[in-house]
Design a protein around this motif. Structure first.
Motif: not given
Length: 77
Positions: A19-41
């Motif tokens: 859907k996003e026109g990116i690789t599965k690995e890129e999706v995982q990286q983006e989710i990882g970044r978002a989670v990292s930020i959310a965990l520090k909230s």
């Protein structure tokens, strides 16, 4: 998570990637970044969310997050 759950997560990652026109690995990286930020909230509700999040270790994996949220949304639909 068992093999069936891992398969489901992989399927979800592939769908998002397409859907996003990116690789599965890129999706995982983006989710990882978002989670990292959310965990520090500092937000107390966000901290409670992560404290109560079902995972095998102290910090949930990307796969655990995707599986749990997909299951939650499916139940709410």
């Amino acid at each position: 998570m068992n093999d069936k759950n891992t398969y489901s997560v992989d399927k979800y990652l592939k769908i998002i990637a397409e859907k996003e026109g990116i690789t599965k690995e890129e999706v995982q990286q983006e989710i990882g970044r978002a989670v990292s930020i959310a965990l520090k909230s500092p937000d107390p509700q966000m901290q409670l969310f992560w404290t109560d999040f079902p995972c095998e270790n102290d910090t949930p994996t990307i796969e655990e997050i995707i599986y749990h949220l997909a299951e939650k949304f499916a139940k709410e639909s």
